[in-house]
Design an enzyme around this catalytic site. Sequence first.
Site, PDB file in Angstrom:
ATOM      1  N   GLU A  47      -5.886   2.101  -0.254  1.00 38.05           N
ATOM      2  CA  GLU A  47      -4.872   2.524  -0.822  1.00 38.05           C
ATOM      3  C   GLU A  47      -4.248   0.679  -0.750  1.00 38.05           C
ATOM      4  O   GLU A  47      -3.000   1.239  -1.624  1.00 38.05           O
ATOM      5  CB  GLU A  47      -3.827   3.538  -0.139  1.00 38.05           C
ATOM      6  CG  GLU A  47      -3.395   3.034   0.869  1.00 38.05           C
ATOM      7  CD  GLU A  47      -4.623   3.713   2.272  1.00 38.05           C
ATOM      8  OE1 GLU A  47      -4.656   3.758   3.135  1.00 38.05           O
ATOM      9  OE2 GLU A  47      -5.497   2.905   1.871  1.00 38.05           O
ATOM     10  N   ASP A  79       1.094  -1.142  -0.102  1.00 38.88           N
ATOM     11  CA  ASP A  79      -0.523  -0.106   0.086  1.00 38.88           C
ATOM     12  C   ASP A  79       1.036   1.435   0.304  1.00 38.88           C
ATOM     13  O   ASP A  79       1.843   0.909  -0.162  1.00 38.88           O
ATOM     14  CB  ASP A  79      -0.679   0.266   1.276  1.00 38.88           C
ATOM     15  CG  ASP A  79      -0.382   0.233   2.378  1.00 38.88           C
ATOM     16  OD1 ASP A  79       0.505   0.616   2.280  1.00 38.88           O
ATOM     17  OD2 ASP A  79      -1.276  -0.141   3.120  1.00 38.88           O
ATOM     18  N   ILE A  80       0.437   2.570  -0.302  1.00 40.31           N
ATOM     19  CA  ILE A  80       0.763   3.685  -0.564  1.00 40.31           C
ATOM     20  C   ILE A  80       0.893   3.800   0.807  1.00 40.31           C
ATOM     21  O   ILE A  80       0.738   4.312   1.981  1.00 40.31           O
ATOM     22  CB  ILE A  80      -0.042   4.989  -1.096  1.00 40.31           C
ATOM     23  CG1 ILE A  80       0.143   4.268  -2.677  1.00 40.31           C
ATOM     24  CG2 ILE A  80       0.843   6.356  -1.096  1.00 40.31           C
ATOM     25  CD1 ILE A  80      -1.117   5.178  -2.987  1.00 40.31           C
TER      26      ILE A  80
END
Length: 495
Positions: A416, A373-374
Amino acid sequence: MELSKVKLLRTIFLISFFYIILGKLSISYITMPEGIAIVWLPNAIILSTFLLRPKNEWLWYICTFLISEIVADLGTFTLIQSIQFGFINVFEGLMAVLLIQRFNKNTINFKNIKYLISFMFLALTLVPSITAILGALVYVTQIESQTNFLEFWRIWFFGDALGLLLLVPLIVLISQGKTFSFERIVRFDSIIMIFMTTILSLIIFSTEVKLVILPSTPMIFLLIFMWITYRKGIIFAMNLATIVICIVVYFTIHQRGPFSIFTPILNTLYLQEFIATLLVLILFFGVLLKEIKDKNILLLRSNFKLKKLSKNLEKRVNEKTKSLEDANEKLKLLATTDSLTEIYNRRFFDESLNNEIEKAQRYNSELSFMMFDIDFFKNINDTFGHNVGDAVLISLAKLIKENIRKIDIFSRIGGEEFAIILPNTNLNKTKELAIKLKDLVQNNTLLIDNQKIKITISIGLSTLDEENQTYNQILKTADTNLYEAKRNGRNIIVG
């Protein structure tokens, strides 16, 4: 003078001319030496005129027929007898046409079986049988002869019927434009037919026959004309039959051929029966063939239309099927695709991971899994807004998709959070790919709304092994490693 009157006078002249010619021909050349008429042709002019011309002109034609009859009979019958014959013939034509029109609703169609049957029953059988009584009465009461009433009746009946049968269909068909071209006559097969039929009739009917029974030789013409009618049609066959009839009548009158071996009365009756059989055969066989041909044409047209409709229907079905398949594909795509990033969604990811685990276990192949994920994605949304955050997700998905294999299954499984299923890939190769992707993201600058944004990702890995055998185990291991990567400072890989 009005054009219509000129046309009427011209028609009257032509009718009178042909009536007299046919009358003289019937009396002089189609009559046995004893004075017995074989075929009476003028009545065909009467009936054809009544069939083809409007009723408001009939009175003119009646007067024309009476005068023409007197002229045709001059030198053979007295004036009184000629007038009587004229009234009988006109009466016959009027009765026949009125009955025919009544039964056929004023239509004229000699190429229709129903019409032809009504014509033969009414015009050739019923009406001549009545008028033959009147004609026979004139003969037996006013003309000296050894012939009795019944024989006169039979001869009159057959003579009128044959004249009508021979000429009326031809006159009507030709007047309706049903003609055959000169090119068809001069064709090689047509010339051969005319030549061979004429020669055969000359041979058969010019021979002196010394027999006590009627030979069957003339019946060969029935088969010949069936074939000619089949090949060339009614009008050609009727015209050729007229030539044969002229030949047989000529030689019979001169006491030659198969119709000259009995008494004059019997010779006449046999000859009339032969002519009647030949003409009826041509008409019925020709009309039957025409109706079969028309029905075949109608059937072919119907089949063509049906095939066309079937093709159109098939085309429409195919179009509908294609539309339905496209719609199903779209529905499937919508059901399996993330609407924002246009990569696979969580639903497809869950199905795919289960399927890939089952496949790898069945074929003893390798399978690895990557979850990332970011980092600090909430800060991007808070700083730049959710529109920019969505753009970041889209750009990241595009970058990752361009740098993995087609067989790899790339999905967005959360806000995300992303996952990649890697078939036929061990953990070492998965780590190499993870490093590549992490560096690509770290070194890539996103330009969104004229703003430069840099992001990093944290990655957790897992692989199919003894400890990770199920969906939940693999997913939990990757999720745990991802959490460990975030806890240890982000922008790192754990697995």
